[in-house]
Design a protein around this motif. Structure first.
Motif, short mmCIF file in Angstrom:
data_model
loop_
_atom_site.label_atom_id
_atom_site.label_comp_id
_atom_site.label_asym_id
_atom_site.label_seq_id
_atom_site.Cartn_x
_atom_site.Cartn_y
_atom_site.Cartn_z
N LYS A 172 -0.68 5.77 6.17
CA LYS A 172 -0.93 4.96 4.97
C LYS A 172 -2.42 4.64 4.84
O LYS A 172 -3.10 4.36 5.81
CB LYS A 172 -0.14 3.65 5.03
N SER A 222 -3.35 2.36 2.14
CA SER A 222 -3.28 0.97 1.69
C SER A 222 -1.83 0.67 1.32
O SER A 222 -1.01 1.58 1.16
CB SER A 222 -4.19 0.71 0.49
N LEU A 223 -1.53 -0.62 1.19
CA LEU A 223 -0.19 -1.05 0.81
C LEU A 223 -0.31 -2.15 -0.23
O LEU A 223 -1.29 -2.90 -0.24
CB LEU A 223 0.57 -1.58 2.03
N GLU A 224 0.70 -2.26 -1.09
CA GLU A 224 0.73 -3.30 -2.10
C GLU A 224 1.82 -4.30 -1.76
O GLU A 224 2.91 -3.91 -1.36
CB GLU A 224 1.00 -2.70 -3.49
N TYR A 225 1.52 -5.58 -1.93
CA TYR A 225 2.51 -6.59 -1.61
C TYR A 225 2.46 -7.73 -2.62
O TYR A 225 1.50 -7.90 -3.37
CB TYR A 225 2.33 -7.12 -0.19
N THR A 282 0.05 -8.82 -7.85
CA THR A 282 0.19 -7.91 -6.72
C THR A 282 -1.11 -7.89 -5.93
O THR A 282 -2.20 -7.92 -6.50
CB THR A 282 0.52 -6.49 -7.21
N TYR A 283 -0.99 -7.84 -4.62
CA TYR A 283 -2.15 -7.85 -3.72
C TYR A 283 -2.21 -6.52 -2.97
O TYR A 283 -1.20 -5.85 -2.78
CB TYR A 283 -2.05 -8.99 -2.71
N THR A 284 -3.40 -6.16 -2.54
CA THR A 284 -3.61 -4.92 -1.79
C THR A 284 -3.92 -5.23 -0.34
O THR A 284 -4.79 -6.06 -0.04
CB THR A 284 -4.76 -4.09 -2.39
N ALA A 298 -5.61 -3.64 2.47
CA ALA A 298 -6.49 -2.53 2.77
C ALA A 298 -6.32 -2.11 4.23
O ALA A 298 -6.20 -2.96 5.13
CB ALA A 298 -7.94 -2.92 2.50
N CYS A 351 -4.72 -2.57 10.19
CA CYS A 351 -5.37 -3.79 9.72
C CYS A 351 -5.24 -4.85 10.80
O CYS A 351 -4.27 -4.85 11.57
CB CYS A 351 -4.79 -4.28 8.40
N GLN A 370 7.64 1.34 0.62
CA GLN A 370 6.33 1.72 1.15
C GLN A 370 6.30 1.87 2.67
O GLN A 370 5.53 2.66 3.20
CB GLN A 370 5.29 0.67 0.76
#
Length: 289
Positions: free
Chosen positions: A163, A165-168, A183-185, A187, A193, A211
């Motif tokens: 991955k 990045s991921l969105e949450y 929505t937040y990223t 990184a 991370c 995801q």
């Protein structure tokens, strides 16, 4: 109940069919949180028939409002052991007059744990024993403690293989429901991370859209500590408590309600539907690093 091999020693309680200990013989350390009520009184509850909270703590089923509790009643119910071998154990919870007061469906929930080398496989089976379609969400909530007593979140990082990045999204603190307005990223650097206290200042991080299929808690140098594989789960949560020496990795089939959701349970995003006589099966794997 106990499962063990050369690598892992596992204990499971009939109360909630909850795993209460995962001991890694190679490391000489417990991987699972010991349920110290100073931070959180549970180890690894099974979330059923709802994950998280429903909006205003009620659910609408066929025009009738039923009261709900956070994460459902399974975690506080007594299961019956229906299969026990050296490497596998299964527990059963059946619907009753008591459960039908808050959840009108007839069902059998079977939770099976199988030990295989450095892995603990968790499988859920939900049998619809009624005469109409059944709707529910179901999830895992294992809390993984840090290896040493004095260690903190800053001594670890999260790794999401492959991955970038991921969105949450986050919870609305007043409602306990998901706030989808922003929505937040998250990184990532080479899939990783840092694990920090600040991540959980607003409660859990909620990842929708399937995801996360694999995640690891690693030491800061990248050494894997404990991981999870959960392909095919549409939702995933990561949660901890301020200053607590653990982090929860939570694979979910469906999740808490969105803020303002007041429609029929059958209309809920990612709700699981099981027809009469059908069996829903899903599972995930915990891996010692």
């Amino acid at each position: 109940m106990k499962l063990e091999n050369d690598r892992l020693f596992v204990e499971i309680a009939e109360a909630g069919a909850e795993v209460t200990r995962i001991y890694d013989r190679n490391r000489g350390a417990d991987l699972l949180w010991e349920a110290d009520p100073k931070y959180w009184k549970r180890h690894s509850p099974v979330l059923f028939p709802n994950v998280g909270k429903t909006y205003r703590n009620t659910v609408l089923i066929d025009g009738t409002q039923y009261p709900t509790s956070q994460h459902g009643f399974a975690r506080d119910s007594r299961f019956t052991c229906v299969c026990e071998t050296e490497k596998k154990v299964s527990f059963l919870l059946s619907s009753s007059e008591e459960t039908r007061e808050v959840y009108p469906y007839s069902f059998e929930l079977v939770v099976t744990y199988t030990l295989e080398e450095a892995c603990l496989n968790v499988e859920w089976e939900v049998h619809n024993t009624g005469s109409s379609d059944m709707y529910f969400t179901i999830g895992g909530h294992p809390a993984f403690r840090f290896a040493e007593q004095e260690e903190k979140k800053s001594d670890y990082m999260l790794k999401f293989p492959g991955k970038e990045s991921l969105e949450y999204i986050l919870l609305n603190p007043a409602e306990g429901a998901a706030d989808t307005s922003r929505t937040y990223t998250l990184a990532l650097d080479n899939g990783t991370c840092p694990l920090t206290e600040e991540m959980f200042e607003k409660d859990a991080l909620i990842f929708d859209g399937g995801q996360i299929e694999e995640v690891w808690i690693c030491r800061k140098d990248g050494t894997p500590y404990v991981g999870m594989r959960c392909p095919g789960f549409p939702n995933f949560g990561i949660w901890s408590v301020k200053d607590a020496p653990f982090v929860c990795l939570e694979p979910w089939m469906g999740r808490c309600d969105d803020v303002g959701f007041d429609r029929e349970l059958s209309e809920k995003p990612n709700v699981v539907r099981t027809a009469p006589g059908e069996v829903f099966r899903k599972g995930y794997t915990v891996i010692a690093g």
